[in-house]
Design a protein around this motif. Structure first.
Motif, PDB file in Angstrom:
ATOM      1  N   TYR A  24       0.840  -1.204   0.000  1.00 40.63           N
ATOM      2  CA  TYR A  24       0.000   0.000   0.000  1.00 40.63           C
ATOM      3  C   TYR A  24       0.872   1.250   0.000  1.00 40.63           C
ATOM      4  O   TYR A  24       1.959   1.254   0.557  1.00 40.63           O
ATOM      5  CB  TYR A  24      -0.911   0.053   1.234  1.00 40.63           C
ATOM      6  N   MET A  25       0.358   2.316  -0.582  1.00 40.53           N
ATOM      7  CA  MET A  25       1.032   3.604  -0.485  1.00 40.53           C
ATOM      8  C   MET A  25       0.872   4.124   0.936  1.00 40.53           C
ATOM      9  O   MET A  25      -0.216   4.034   1.513  1.00 40.53           O
ATOM     10  CB  MET A  25       0.426   4.610  -1.457  1.00 40.53           C
ATOM     11  N   LEU A  26       1.940   4.651   1.488  1.00 42.27           N
ATOM     12  CA  LEU A  26       1.916   5.225   2.830  1.00 42.27           C
ATOM     13  C   LEU A  26       1.847   6.735   2.693  1.00 42.27           C
ATOM     14  O   LEU A  26       2.728   7.352   2.112  1.00 42.27           O
ATOM     15  CB  LEU A  26       3.171   4.815   3.604  1.00 42.27           C
ATOM     16  N   HIS A  27       0.780   7.345   3.228  1.00 41.63           N
ATOM     17  CA  HIS A  27       0.556   8.765   3.026  1.00 41.63           C
ATOM     18  C   HIS A  27       0.904   9.619   4.226  1.00 41.63           C
ATOM     19  O   HIS A  27       1.088  10.807   4.109  1.00 41.63           O
ATOM     20  CB  HIS A  27      -0.908   9.025   2.635  1.00 41.63           C
ATOM     21  N   SER A  86      -1.521   6.212   8.095  1.00 38.29           N
ATOM     22  CA  SER A  86      -2.512   6.166   7.013  1.00 38.29           C
ATOM     23  C   SER A  86      -1.931   5.471   5.786  1.00 38.29           C
ATOM     24  O   SER A  86      -0.728   5.505   5.546  1.00 38.29           O
ATOM     25  CB  SER A  86      -2.986   7.569   6.653  1.00 38.29           C
ATOM     26  N   PHE A  87      -2.803   4.828   5.021  1.00 40.70           N
ATOM     27  CA  PHE A  87      -2.374   4.095   3.841  1.00 40.70           C
ATOM     28  C   PHE A  87      -3.512   4.013   2.846  1.00 40.70           C
ATOM     29  O   PHE A  87      -4.663   4.228   3.185  1.00 40.70           O
ATOM     30  CB  PHE A  87      -1.889   2.691   4.216  1.00 40.70           C
ATOM     31  N   GLY A  88      -3.199   3.698   1.613  1.00 39.14           N
ATOM     32  CA  GLY A  88      -4.214   3.566   0.584  1.00 39.14           C
ATOM     33  C   GLY A  88      -3.581   3.459  -0.780  1.00 39.14           C
ATOM     34  O   GLY A  88      -2.362   3.336  -0.898  1.00 39.14           O
ATOM     35  N   ARG A 132      -6.098   1.979 -11.330  1.00 43.87           N
ATOM     36  CA  ARG A 132      -6.261   2.320 -12.738  1.00 43.87           C
ATOM     37  C   ARG A 132      -7.751   2.414 -13.034  1.00 43.87           C
ATOM     38  O   ARG A 132      -8.537   1.576 -12.622  1.00 43.87           O
ATOM     39  CB  ARG A 132      -5.615   1.237 -13.603  1.00 43.87           C
ATOM     40  N   GLY A 133      -8.145   3.451 -13.689  1.00 42.80           N
ATOM     41  CA  GLY A 133      -9.547   3.617 -14.031  1.00 42.80           C
ATOM     42  C   GLY A 133     -10.297   4.565 -13.132  1.00 42.80           C
ATOM     43  O   GLY A 133     -11.466   4.835 -13.354  1.00 42.80           O
ATOM     44  N   GLY A 134      -9.648   5.084 -12.070  1.00 42.95           N
ATOM     45  CA  GLY A 134     -10.306   6.058 -11.219  1.00 42.95           C
ATOM     46  C   GLY A 134     -10.668   5.576  -9.830  1.00 42.95           C
ATOM     47  O   GLY A 134     -11.164   6.350  -9.016  1.00 42.95           O
ATOM     48  N   SER A 135     -10.451   4.305  -9.536  1.00 41.86           N
ATOM     49  CA  SER A 135     -10.751   3.794  -8.202  1.00 41.86           C
ATOM     50  C   SER A 135      -9.806   4.405  -7.173  1.00 41.86           C
ATOM     51  O   SER A 135      -8.694   4.820  -7.500  1.00 41.86           O
ATOM     52  CB  SER A 135     -10.607   2.276  -8.174  1.00 41.86           C
ATOM     53  N   LEU A 136     -10.242   4.427  -5.937  1.00 38.05           N
ATOM     54  CA  LEU A 136      -9.436   4.996  -4.862  1.00 38.05           C
ATOM     55  C   LEU A 136      -9.853   4.358  -3.545  1.00 38.05           C
ATOM     56  O   LEU A 136     -11.054   4.182  -3.292  1.00 38.05           O
ATOM     57  CB  LEU A 136      -9.652   6.517  -4.785  1.00 38.05           C
ATOM     58  N   ALA A 137      -8.884   4.015  -2.722  1.00 43.31           N
ATOM     59  CA  ALA A 137      -9.184   3.501  -1.384  1.00 43.31           C
ATOM     60  C   ALA A 137      -8.088   3.957  -0.434  1.00 43.31           C
ATOM     61  O   ALA A 137      -6.922   4.040  -0.810  1.00 43.31           O
ATOM     62  CB  ALA A 137      -9.256   1.981  -1.390  1.00 43.31           C
ATOM     63  N   PHE A 138      -8.482   4.296   0.793  1.00 41.26           N
ATOM     64  CA  PHE A 138      -7.507   4.654   1.814  1.00 41.26           C
ATOM     65  C   PHE A 138      -8.119   4.472   3.190  1.00 41.26           C
ATOM     66  O   PHE A 138      -9.342   4.353   3.334  1.00 41.26           O
ATOM     67  CB  PHE A 138      -6.989   6.090   1.640  1.00 41.26           C
ATOM     68  N   ALA A 139      -7.246   4.422   4.187  1.00 44.88           N
ATOM     69  CA  ALA A 139      -7.702   4.309   5.576  1.00 44.88           C
ATOM     70  C   ALA A 139      -6.742   5.070   6.471  1.00 44.88           C
ATOM     71  O   ALA A 139      -5.552   5.174   6.192  1.00 44.88           O
ATOM     72  CB  ALA A 139      -7.758   2.850   6.004  1.00 44.88           C
ATOM     73  N   ASP A 140      -7.279   5.599   7.550  1.00 43.13           N
ATOM     74  CA  ASP A 140      -6.499   6.251   8.588  1.00 43.13           C
ATOM     75  C   ASP A 140      -6.974   5.665   9.912  1.00 43.13           C
ATOM     76  O   ASP A 140      -7.942   6.155  10.510  1.00 43.13           O
ATOM     77  CB  ASP A 140      -6.705   7.761   8.546  1.00 43.13           C
TER      78      ASP A 140
END
Length: 69
Positions: free
Chosen positions: A12-15, A19-21, A25-33
């Motif tokens: 996961y990307m660490l922001h 927090s991560f998310g 591709r195509g516009g989807s997005l997910a994250f959590a804190d």
């Protein structure tokens, strides 16, 4: 290559601290804190160009931020 500097941890990307998310591709997005108890997911049924979030997802994230402040 991504447009911005990015850190990854366990796939996961660490922001920020805790927090991560990840955009998809195509516009989807997910994250959590976990510290704030917030999670967000947005999935489309059509492909958009680019790897950045769909403008609709961006609008929803802005509304979420506004609701939390």
């Amino acid at each position: 290559m991504l447009v911005v500097g990015t850190r990854f941890g366990l796939g996961y990307m660490l922001h920020g601290p805790g927090s991560f998310g990840h955009p998809g591709r195509g516009g989807s997005l997910a994250f959590a804190d976990p510290d704030s108890g917030v999670a967000f997911g947005y999935v489309t049924n059509g492909m958009q160009r680019g790897v950045t979030a769909d403008p609709r997802a961006q609008a929803l994230v802005r509304a979420l931020r506004a609701a939390l402040t």
